[in-house]
Write an enzyme that holds these catalytic residues in place. Structure first.
Site: not given
Length: 1189
Positions: A282-283, A287, A328, A331-332, A555, A557
């Site tokens: 994330s971040g 995206t 983020n 974040s998605s 990804g 984590e």
């Protein structure tokens, strides 16, 4: 491929073991090549392309036998160490320097102060090194400091197992020789492909990425993978110019555009579907990277307008699927696969979107400092007043679901503006206004559900819903009865035998039911939006079977506390990693087979054991999780104990204390906490809540309920069960597994292209590079593993032509006429490259790691000498050329200056001559003017004198006759004096000349009369036009009158001048001619008076026209103002307007009659004006005859 050492990532000792299989092949002690001098004559910013030997063939390996060679540091020609890239130790050093490490001032100063190192030129007897080699060569190596960061130091000495390193700031430290890692040569600083690095170790990769990141080169290739580091700022790497550059192949540096361009070209060329797989934490920028890839595809495949719709799906998906987290701001919280379909001509014809594992728990629960999904805050900030009243919408701080995190805004983000962008995007993808209103109703209902409160009604903690603003708002928004809502949230129907009982819920159960309803509504709304978008993108679009899929997925984590979401995410990454490894090895082996080299296939021990741990039945993680989720009394602790009981024998699993367990993933070991596993896997929504949605009169809740009922285990006839898990047939994990298998099946049928996104720091700051964070992500993304796999066999490859062209000049004999293969083999034999260190293929040479080092050093040294010779020769040649050019310039300047002077002199002569001519003409003109002035003055004087003489000598004719009679008596005397006769003859001649002048004047007057007649004809035409159109009549009449007035005035003036001339002749004629002159003069005066009378009539008509037009205009304006209410008057404006029109018609008719009469009179005057000319002519004749007599 067990030789690659796939150990547990969490155990460094496992990863650090050297690979003995390759060490047996190395033969380091038997090699006897030349020990070549390292020449560093190329600039620091020099970069080899992907096809150059230094880029792909100049790799140098790590030594595995450092401790066996008296602690010395092995030189760059040794065989490569096949340790895991995640290992923190290595046993060799590089003979040349590389840019410094990252993370602290020591490393930064080392990188900035490195100087070229020139090794002594001598011949070593062996490719292997002695114990004093490292110290003599003053090599540089990476060492790990106490804080974990890597620093670049120079090896000063080596004693036993210890090495002394010095650093640029003056520090001198001791390190274990085995803990040092080799550095790459300076020429490889900032290479755009990590495959080009001679030594692939963690500090070298970290430095290379930081070197490029500091220069805004955020993209780097790692073999077949593109590594993208988030810059956290705007970088000038995008736009139409860059798109055009990559489309035309004028740019070849690593870029997302290059990946997308390769995908679309291979799709068209091979007619095979492509996929772009984007991963990262994330971040990291996944995206945005997906957006960039979509922009490139839209630019190349656009034209039909559908590409704009595809791009406009991003604001909708980000608003409903993205949220602010601690790592983020955007974040998605879901994974998505966008499949873009193309036509046979390469144009976009449609698209479809598939989503994975939306984080529904964020709707009802957020950590401090985070936010729920963006759309809630955008709705509260940007909804118009009409929508606010309809939804009973308040500020975000008034909703419990949103205020629990105490974070309502994002720095630099305008939620109101984003909301307007979302509404525009919904219009673009053809979501109707009615559906948009229903969507906003569902969002408001979710917010108001969080505000529903409960009150305890008995000692057993049973509750009921408080009928406050929150409950009424929810009932109104979803379209249900308030009593049904209270019953569904506070009670639960259960079937016991044949009876149905109603059980009251406790406070915790009621809150869970409320939250489950909110999460289900939002998740169903998200799925419905995706379905609507897919319908919009697919309607009327023709497919050809060709497509490019863009996978933007979470990804790997690993946090301090890992829950069910990380469990599913890491399982998905295990699947993607296996797909990646299989694809990578397939490409490698195909290339080896195509070139026909002697190479045994590498059996790679992939992560199948870890996948079996997840998927094996009946004792896999997912099976045991589903089994425990079906038990009514199952808890997170019982689930953890069951895992430990059945899976402790699995090498990838380890049970920990309490509810925790560990899994050895490909990227490292992760500890999971089973708290909340069962609840999140069940994702319960009881039948009571589904029936509540089905009973709503709003269309969206009814659709949500129908879709949920499809997944129920029983039909509606048997809808009540005693078990709690009565809402869904499949658990979340099982559904996710099914989606993942479908995804992998789709990806298997495509040609994949991989992009790994890296987050350089957790503060989201530009120009900040944290070594530990980047290294952790590189391990999780498997970037180092990718390059290591690519380099495991023969990573250095070069075609025969390129090899011969690059190194052919090093041969001692001239072999220019031979073929490239013979030249290549001759080079290998001359430098004693061992046969096991290379393979000769049909089109390429394949080398083990580090075998190009000696050739590259010799080449660099030779080129350096050549450059020195060339520089001296070119300097001498340039000096001679400058001298010759200087002489030529001086000669040329002399000619130019002479020519310039001659041209200047010629110009001055021409100017002098021109001045003389001008002066001559000016003086002549002045002289002529003076002469004419004197001449005119003389003529005037002469005319005056002659006039006086004529008047004096003419006298009385009667007196002359009497004198003649008196003298007639004298017989022989002369009757008339000779002087008198001469004077009379002179008068006659003068009279005849005057007569001719008068005739000429008559001709001129006739011409003027013709002009007057032409003018009157024009006046007649204008009068007719005035009769047809009243407005044109007014303007034309006024101009005609003014022109006639001026013309008559001019005629009158001319006649007066003629009369004055005739009067002068009359006065000179004497009394005897008075009778003859009276008639013409009187007629002329009468004509002048007639013209004056006509002029006065025209003036009166013009004045009357102006007065009447003013009066009619004022009356009409007043009546219009009365009619519009601007003025007050006691009269009927319409009747008065008709009267005014009648009066105007009468006046117009009368004025027209008078105008025509005036025209007739003027025409008569014009006809009479011609007759006096004839009279004048006769009169002049009589006058002349009388004067002669």
């Amino acid at each position: 491929m067990s030789s690659l050492g796939m150990g547990t990532p969490g155990s460094p000792s496992t990863r650090e073991k050297p690979k003995s299989g390759l060490k047996k092949k190395s033969g380091v002690k038997t090699r006897k090549p030349l020990a070549l001098q390292s020449v560093k004559s190329l600039p620091l910013d020099f970069r080899f392309t992907s096809g150059s030997p230094a880029a792909k063939g100049g790799d140098r390996s790590e030594s595995d036998q450092l401790s066996d060679q008296l602690g010395a540091v092995a030189e760059e020609e040794d065989v490569g160490n096949m340790d895991s890239p995640y290992s923190s130790t290595s046993g060799s050093l590089e003979v040349e320097k590389i840019g410094g490490g990252e993370g602290e001032e020591l490393v930064d100063s080392a990188a900035s102060s490195r100087l070229p190192v020139t090794l002594p030129s001598r011949i070593e007897s062996r490719w292997g090194d002695t114990s004093s080699y490292g110290a003599k060569k003053k090599l540089q190596a990476w060492c790990q400091l106490s804080n974990g960061d890597w620093a670049l130091g120079k090896v000063e000495s080596t004693t036993g197992t210890e090495s002394v390193l010095s650093f640029p700031e003056g520090k001198v430290l001791k390190f274990n020789t085995e803990s040092l890692l080799p550095a790459n040569p300076d020429i490889l600083d900032g290479v755009d492909d990590l495959m080009q690095l001679s030594y692939l170790n963690e500090p070298s990769v970290l430095f290379n990425l930081q070197y490029r990141y500091s220069r805004d080169m955020i993209y780097t290739k790692a073999g077949p993978v593109l590594v993208a580091i988030n810059p956290f700022k705007e970088v000038l790497l995008y736009g139409k110019d860059y798109i055009e550059g990559y489309r035309r192949k004028s740019m070849d540096s690593p870029h997302v555009y290059a990946i997308a361009d390769t995908a679309i070209r291979e799709m068209i060329r091979d007619e095979v579907n492509q996929s772009i797989i984007i991963s990262g934490e994330s971040g990291a920028g996944k995206t945005e990277t997906a957006k960039i890839a979509m922009q490139y595809l839209a630019a190349l495949g656009g034209g039909s307008g559908i590409e704009y719709e595809i791009l406009e799906t991003n604001p909708i998906l980000e608003a409903f699927g993205n949220a602010k987290t601690s790592r983020n701001d955007n974040s998605s919280r879901f994974g998505k696969l966008i499949e873009i379909h193309f036509s046979s001509t390469g144009k976009i014809s449609g698209a479809s979107i598939q989503t994975f594992l939306l984080e529904k728990s964020r709707v009802v629960q957020c950590a401090v400092g985070e936010r729920s999904y963006h759309i809630f805050y955008q709705l509260c900030a940007g909804a118009p007043s009409s929508l606010r009243e309809k939804l009973n919408l308040k500020k975000a701080v008034d909703y419990k679901y949103l205020k629990q995190s105490n974070c309502f805004s994002i720095a630099g983000v305008d939620d109101a503006e984003r909301f307007r962008a979302v509404m525009e995007a919904m219009n673009v993808v053809h979501i109707s206004n009615e559906d948009q209103d229903n969507v906003f109703k569902m969002l408001a209902a979710v917010l108001w559900l969080g505000n529903i409160s409960f009150t305890v009604i008995d000692n057993e903690n049973h509750v009921e819903v408080v009928a406050d603003e929150g409950a009424h708002s929810v009932a109104k928004l979803i379209g249900c009865d308030i009593s049904d809502l209270k019953l569904a949230l506070a009670t639960r129907k259960m079937k016991v035998g044949k009876d149905i009982i109603v059980q009251k819920l406790t406070l915790s159960q009621a809150i869970d039911t409320r939250d489950a309803l909110a999460k289900s509504i939002y998740a169903s709304l998200f799925e419905w939006l995706v379905d609507q978008i897919n319908k919009s993108l697919e309607v009327g679009k023709r497919r050809t079977g060709r497509s490019i899929s863009i996978l933007d997925i979470y990804g790997f984590e690993s946090f301090n506390k890992n829950s069910f979401e990380q469990f599913c995410i890491n399982y998905a990454n295990e699947r993607l990693q296996q797909h990646f490894n299989r694809h990578l090895f397939k490409l490698e082996q195909e290339e080896y087979i195509q070139d026909g080299i002697d190479w045994a296939k590498v059996e790679f021990e992939d992560n199948q054991d870890c996948l079996n741990l997840f998927e094996k039945k009946p004792l896999g993680l997912l099976s045991l999780l589903d089994e425990e989720s079906t038990f009514p009394n199952g808890t997170d602790l019982t689930f953890a104990n069951k895992l430990k009981q059945h899976l402790n024998s699995n090498p990838c699993f380890r049970g920990d204390r309490g509810k925790a367990f560990s899994i050895s993933h490909y990227a490292g070991e992760v500890v999971y906490d089973t708290t909340g596993f069962l609840e999140k896997n069940r994702d319960l929504l009881h039948m009571d809540s589904i029936q509540l949605l089905a009973s709503c009169n709003c269309s969206l809740p009814q659709m949500f309920a129908c879709k949920m009922l499809v997944h129920t285990e029983n039909t509606m006839g048997n809808q009540y069960r005693s078990s709690g898990a009565d809402s869904q047939k499949l658990s979340v994990a099982t559904k996710f597994k099914g989606q993942l298998f479908q995804l992998m099946q789709r990806l298997e049928n495509t040609t994949p292209h991989f992009i790994r996104c890296i987050k350089p720091n957790n503060s989201q700051l530009p120009a900040t590079y944290e070594q530990g964070l980047v290294l952790q992500q590189l391990r999780c993304c498997g970037v180092l593993e990718v390059v290591r796999i690519s380099r495991s066999g023969f990573p250095t490859r070069m075609s025969h032509q390129k090899f011969a062209k690059r190194y052919g000049f090093l041969l001692l004999e001239n072999v220019a006429a031979q073929d490239p293969l013979s030249v290549s083999v001759a080079i290998l034999h001359q430098f004693n490259i061992l046969p096991e260190m290379y393979q000769v293929g049909y089109t390429k040479l394949f080398f083990r790691t580090g075998q190009i080092g000696a050739l590259e050093d010799t080449r660099n040294r030779t080129l350096h000498g050549i450059l020195r010779v060339q520089s001296c020769f070119r300097g001498h040649q340039s000096r001679c050329y400058v001298k010759e050019r200087r002489r030529g310039i001086l000669t040329l300047q002399s000619f130019i200056r002479g020519e310039k002077t001659r041209r200047f002199y010629s110009t001055m002569v021409q100017r002098y001559r021109a001045a003389a001519v001008i002066q001559r003409h000016v003086k002549c003109r002045i002289g002529r003017r003076k002469f004419l002035d004197v001449l005119n003055a003389s003529v005037v004087i002469q005319s005056v004198i002659r006039g006086w003489l004529v008047r004096k000598c003419s006298g009385d004719v009667g007196l002359l006759n009497s004198t003649m009679k008196l003298e007639g008596t004298k017989g022989d005397q002369v009757v008339v004096k000779a002087s008198v006769l001469a004077e009379l003859q002179r008068r006659i001649l003068k009279a005849e000349a005057a007569l001719r002048e008068k005739e000429e004047e008559n001709d001129i007057l006739n011409q003027r009369l013709q002009q007057y007649e032409n003018r009157w004809s024009e006046y007649e035409q204008k009068m007719r036009s005035m009769e047809e159109v009243w407005q044109k009549q007014m303007r034309s009449l006024q101009s005609s009158l003014s022109i006639a007035k001026k013309s008559l005035a001019i005629d009158d003036a001319d006649r007066r001048s003629d009369a004055s001339v005739e009067q002068s002749w009359d006065s000179s004629g004497g009394n005897q001619n008075n009778g003859n002159h009276t008639g013409p003069r009187v007629r002329e005066e009468n004509g002048g008076r007639s013209m004056s009378a006509g002029l006065s009539v025209i003036n009166r008509l013009a004045e009357e026209f102006e007065q009447r037009s003013q009066v009619f205009g004022d009356d009409a304006k007043f009546l219009v103002e009365v009619k519009s209410g601007q003025a007050e008057a006691s009269l009927n404006p319409e009747r008065e307007l008709r009267r005014l029109k009648q009066m105007f018609d009468v006046w117009k008719k009368d004025f027209g009659v008078r105008l025509r009469e005036t025209k007739v009179v003027i025409n008569k005057l014009a006809s009479e004006e011609a007759n006096p000319e004839k009279v004048k002519k006769k009169w002049w004749g009589r006058l002349n005859s009388s004067r002669i007599i």
